[in-house]
Structure formats: structure tokens, C-alpha cells
Enzyme design. Structure first.
Site, short mmCIF file in Angstrom:
data_model
loop_
_atom_site.label_atom_id
_atom_site.label_comp_id
_atom_site.label_asym_id
_atom_site.label_seq_id
_atom_site.Cartn_x
_atom_site.Cartn_y
_atom_site.Cartn_z
N HIS A 254 0.88 -1.18 0.00
CA HIS A 254 0.00 0.00 0.00
C HIS A 254 0.91 1.23 0.00
O HIS A 254 1.56 1.51 1.01
CB HIS A 254 -0.90 -0.03 1.24
CG HIS A 254 -1.87 1.10 1.32
ND1 HIS A 254 -3.24 0.91 1.37
CD2 HIS A 254 -1.69 2.45 1.36
CE1 HIS A 254 -3.84 2.08 1.44
NE2 HIS A 254 -2.93 3.03 1.44
N HIS B 142 1.66 5.37 -1.79
CA HIS B 142 1.23 6.50 -2.63
C HIS B 142 2.45 7.08 -3.36
O HIS B 142 3.12 7.97 -2.86
CB HIS B 142 0.54 7.57 -1.78
CG HIS B 142 -0.74 7.06 -1.19
ND1 HIS B 142 -1.97 7.23 -1.79
CD2 HIS B 142 -0.97 6.33 -0.07
CE1 HIS B 142 -2.91 6.66 -1.05
NE2 HIS B 142 -2.33 6.09 0.00
N HIS C 74 -9.17 1.78 0.24
CA HIS C 74 -8.93 2.41 1.55
C HIS C 74 -10.25 2.22 2.29
O HIS C 74 -11.29 2.72 1.83
CB HIS C 74 -8.66 3.90 1.40
CG HIS C 74 -7.26 4.23 0.97
ND1 HIS C 74 -6.73 3.82 -0.23
CD2 HIS C 74 -6.29 4.96 1.59
CE1 HIS C 74 -5.49 4.27 -0.32
NE2 HIS C 74 -5.20 4.97 0.77
N GLU D 93 -10.58 4.19 7.30
CA GLU D 93 -9.35 4.81 7.81
C GLU D 93 -9.76 5.97 8.72
O GLU D 93 -9.71 7.14 8.35
CB GLU D 93 -8.46 5.31 6.67
CG GLU D 93 -7.11 5.81 7.17
CD GLU D 93 -6.26 6.44 6.07
OE1 GLU D 93 -6.69 6.47 4.90
OE2 GLU D 93 -5.17 6.93 6.40
N ASP E 81 2.84 3.12 2.80
CA ASP E 81 1.88 4.21 2.60
C ASP E 81 2.55 5.47 2.04
O ASP E 81 2.18 5.94 0.96
CB ASP E 81 1.11 4.54 3.89
CG ASP E 81 -0.26 5.14 3.63
OD1 ASP E 81 -0.74 5.09 2.48
OD2 ASP E 81 -0.87 5.67 4.58
N TRP F 120 2.15 14.01 4.38
CA TRP F 120 1.62 13.31 5.56
C TRP F 120 2.68 12.68 6.43
O TRP F 120 2.48 12.44 7.61
CB TRP F 120 0.61 12.24 5.10
CG TRP F 120 -0.56 12.86 4.43
CD1 TRP F 120 -1.64 13.42 5.05
CD2 TRP F 120 -0.75 13.04 3.03
NE1 TRP F 120 -2.49 13.94 4.11
CE2 TRP F 120 -1.98 13.71 2.87
CE3 TRP F 120 -0.01 12.69 1.90
CZ2 TRP F 120 -2.49 14.06 1.62
CZ3 TRP F 120 -0.52 13.03 0.65
CH2 TRP F 120 -1.74 13.71 0.52
FE FE2 Z 1 -3.18 5.16 1.84
#
Ligand code: FE2
Length: 441
Positions: free
Chosen positions: A62, A64, A216, A219, A315, A321
Site C-alpha cells: 500500500h 502513494h 482504503h 481509515e 503508505d 503526511w
Molecule cells: Fe493510503
């Protein structure tokens, strides 16, 4: 006659075999030709593992890649929250181009390979209306396919039914552009009804294009965000067992006991893989709590005890983030086992499954060829430890990474350099973030 192989690894412990013995491993072409106590013959390349542990390489299930390595552009996240990250990303998104994405992905995949990860499942934001993210990640997948395997998930960051005239169509276009999996984000839809509709839409699309689903899901710290049960229902209804992954599912950390009792058997029956992202979950969840603060990561050992498959994702790396990370799935695993208290002695010897075999099962393609066994694809890492315990104690990059019979990373240089074999030549990967030097402290 003395046999000659492309590569021979000597004196290796092999994960899954008794650790009181070492083995030699011979590689010929892209396959593991032979594993024996002692292999006569020699390799074009000879590697002495000195008793260290050989494992199949890692998966990042997973990730990004569209936002990777954008930290500080246009500004740094000072609160460290999800919401400030979303604001920063909204500004950064306006500058996206295919070339911008591809050049960042290039460094991110070099990090991953140097640290022993050869498979990345990434999300491409389909609510970014030009679909630059999808185009960029599909292009990167093709450009780097001799170096790493990437799967691209069409991921509706801002919801599917939030803009019913546009977002469903963008999802479809993403698949036409070459996305591999169908995504969803039901907890970001406006209502429960819309969430259910979005899940149904995702399954219809997956059926139409014969794609796996990677959502997703839930979350949030809100325990009544209960979309996973709907995903399970449709998984069964569409016969998609074994083809669905649910990312994050942080709400499941906060489920009450009666709900857990009802839902866990359903998830097992549906064959859904749960994909926590420990570094990001522990950092972003629990933000509405004062003290005590919830850990906000899906309860990994609870799922495993109930016969549910669990794999892990990184992630984010250095994006709005998450300001840290270097593509090391051992860091992810290290966080996971601490947060979920999985440091029992026997547990330590099972932990690596979360970034190896469990993930391979969810990735599906090539599963029958995964593992350090004679006749299988020569994909393996030589880790820095004698057993799983050392690997988790000592951490850091593996000594060597071999992909399809080719040595693709060698981190044994005297300067602690990360070195990858990229597009036909060896190069040093710079792990340092020099812009941070300008920070006034
Ligand atoms: Fe994610």
C-alpha cells in the site's frame, strides 16, 4: 564435471528451514537451480553469506507513489496532521506532471529495491481530474518494469459518489489508461448510503474489467465506520474471495467486542486481506484523543488469530503526511510488531511473513513462484542477521538483493552506500535529504 552457475550463495541460513544448518544456493538464469548443504561447482558471482539469513524479498502492499518525496513543497506540515497534509497536497497537486511523477518514482523505487522490496502496490488519485497521476504511475510502471514490479490502483481520494457525474467515469477512464486494480474510499463518502453505493460501484467495475479490488477502508478512529462488512458482503456476492484487499481499516482498532465477534468470521469467509500501514497509522490516528491516546492501527494479531490474511504497506515516504521513511519495509514491520505487541519469542519468527508470504498471497500474480526453493524464480535477499530476531534487532538494508536471477542491490560497500543495478549499470543511491540543512533550529 564441475558445474558452473551464474551465482552461488554459500553458507546461508534459509527462512523456513531449520536454522541449525546452512546451505549453498545456486542460481542459473532467472531460477534457483539448486539448494544443498554444499554445492560443488562455482558461480560467475560467488557470495559468502557467512551464516546470514536468506529470505524471499519484500512487498510494499500500500503506497502513494504520486505524492512520494514532495515533502516541503510548497511547505512543510507543522502540525503533522492528516488535515494539514491534505491542504498542502491540494496545492502541490496543481503542479503535477507526468515527468514530475516519474522522476520522483525513480528515486522511490531505487530506495525500495536497495532495501529489499521488489513489489509495490501503489494508489493513483483518480479524483485529480486530468488523471495525471494515473498516466504518470502507469508510465513509471512500464519504464521501471525491469527493475521492480508495480501495480497501480485507481484510487478515488475524494470519494466516488461525492461527484456522481464525474468520479465514477474517472475511475473507468483510469482502468482504460491501464490501472491494475479498482480502489474505493467509502468512509470519505458523504453518507452511509453513498458509501454502500460506492462499494457496489467498485465491484461492478472490477467485474466488468476483471480486476482485483484494493480499497482504503475505514481509515478513521470512528468505530461505527463499518464499511468493511459491506466490502465483505459484496466480495461474497461477486465471488471475489481472495481478490480483495482493505487498506488501513484503523476503525477496527476501536471496534467493541460484540461487533468483533460478529464481523471477524465474515471477513475470513470473504478471504479479504487486511493491509495496515503502521508508520502512518500510529502517526495520524488518535488525533482526537487526549491521553490516553489510541494506537489506531488495525489489530494485526487479532486478524491473524482469526485466520484472516494480513500484509503491510509503507503508505508514504517524505510527503505532506509523513516526513520520514526510506523505503525500508523492515521499519514498517518493526513499528507493526511493537504497536500490536507481537514480540513474543515465537511471534518474532513469524513476523517477516507480513511483508513476504502474506503479501505474495494478496498480490496473487507469481505466487506459485515465490519462495527460496529449487526451481522457483531467483528472487531473494540476504539479510543482516543470523535469524529473524537479528534482522528485527539490527534493521537496516539487506546486504544483497537478487531479482529474477540478477543482483540488483549490493549494500556491502565500505561507505555504507546503497548501490543498485539500474538500467544496466551500478549507481549509488543518495539516501540523504539535503534540503533539511536549511531548517532554522
Ligand atoms: Fe493510503
Amino acid at each position: 564435471m564441475v558445474e558452473k552457475y551464474d551465482i552461488v550463495i554459500r553458507n546461508a541460513r534459509i527462512r523456513g528451514r531449520p536454522y541449525d544448518k546452512t546451505f549453498d544456493i545456486a542460481i542459473e538464469g532467472d531460477r534457483i537451480a539448486k539448494i544443498a548443504d554444499k554445492i560443488e561447482g562455482h558461480g560467475g558471482t560467488e557470495i559468502d553469506a557467512k551464516g546470514r539469513l536468506v529470505s524471499p524479498p519484500f512487498f510494499d502492499m500500500h503506497f502513494h507513489l504520486d505524492s512520494v518525496l514532495t515533502v516541503g513543497d510548497p511547505r512543510f506540515n507543522e502540525s503533522g496532521t492528516l488535515w494539514e497534509g491534505i491542504e498542502i497536497w491540494a496545492e502541490r497537486k496543481k503542479k503535477l506532471s507526468v515527468d514530475d511523477i516519474v522522476s520522483r518514482v525513480e528515486l522511490a523505487v531505487k530506495y525500495h529495491v536497495a532495501y529489499g522490496t521488489l513489489w509495490i502496490r501503489t494508489h493513483a488519485d483518480t479524483t485529480e481530474k486530468t488523471l495525471t497521476t494515473v498516466k504518470g504511475l502507469v508510465k513509471a510502471r512500464e519504464l521501471f518494469k525491469d527493475f521492480i514490479d508495480i501495480q497501480v490502483t485507481a484510487f478515488p481520494q475524494d470519494g466516488i459518489m461525492t461527484e456522481p457525474d464525474e468520479h465514477p467515469e474517472l475511475m473507468r477512464k483510469a482502468l482504460e489508461l491501464g490501472a491494475d486494480n479498482v480502489g474505493m474510499i467509502p468512509h470519505n463518502e458523504y453518507t452511509r448510503e453513498d458509501a454502500v453505493e460506492s462499494i457496489k460501484f467498485a465491484f461492478e467495475l472490477a467485474k466488468e474489467y476483471n480486476k482485483d479490488i484494493d480499497g482504503h477502508v475505514d481509515e478513521t478512529d470512528d468505530p461505527i465506520s463499518r464499511n468493511l462488512e459491506v466490502v465483505a458482503k459484496y466480495t461474497l456476492r461477486y465471488g471475489w474471495q481472495g481478490r480483495v484487499a482493505a487498506g488501513h481499516v484503523t476503525a477496527s482498532h476501536s471496534w467493541d467486542a460484540a461487533y468483533r465477534y460478529r464481523i471477524l468470521p465474515l471477513i475470513r469467509k470473504a478471504g479479504i486481506t487486511i493491509v495496515p500501514n503502521p508508520l502512518i497509522n500510529i502517526h495520524l490516528q488518535g488525533r482526537f484523543d487526549f491521553y490516553p491516546k489510541r494506537r489506531g492501527m488495525a489489530p494485526i494479531s487479532l486478524y491473524l488469530k482469526n485466520g484472516i490474511n494480513v500484509a503491510l504497506g509503507h503508505d508514504c515516504i517524505m510527503d505532506p503526511w509523513y516526513p520520514l521513511g526510506v523505503g525500508d519495509m523492515l521499519q514498517v514491520l518493526f513499528m507493526a510488531i511493537h504497536v500490536d505487541q507481537m514480540l513474543g519469542w515465537t511471534d518474532l519468527f513469524k513476523a517477516l511473513d507480513l511483508i513476504t508470504y502474506n503479501a505474495a498471497k494478496a498480490w496473487r500474480k507469481g505466487y506459485e513462484d515465490y519462495g527460496v526453493e529449487e526451481g522457483k524464480k531467483a528472487n531473494l535477499v540476504i539479510l543482516n542477521g543470523l535469524t529473524d530476531v537479528d534482522v528485527l534487532r539490527i534493521m537496516g538494508p539487506p546486504l544483497y538483493v537478487i531479482r529474477n536471477g540478477t543482483l540488483v542491490a549490493d549494500n556491502t560497500g565500505p561507505e555504507r552506500e546503497l548501490k543498485v543495478f539500474f538500467k544496466g549499470k551500478w549507481e549509488v543511491v543518495n539516501p540523504y535529504y539535503e534540503k533539511a540543512i536549511e531548517t532554522k533550529i
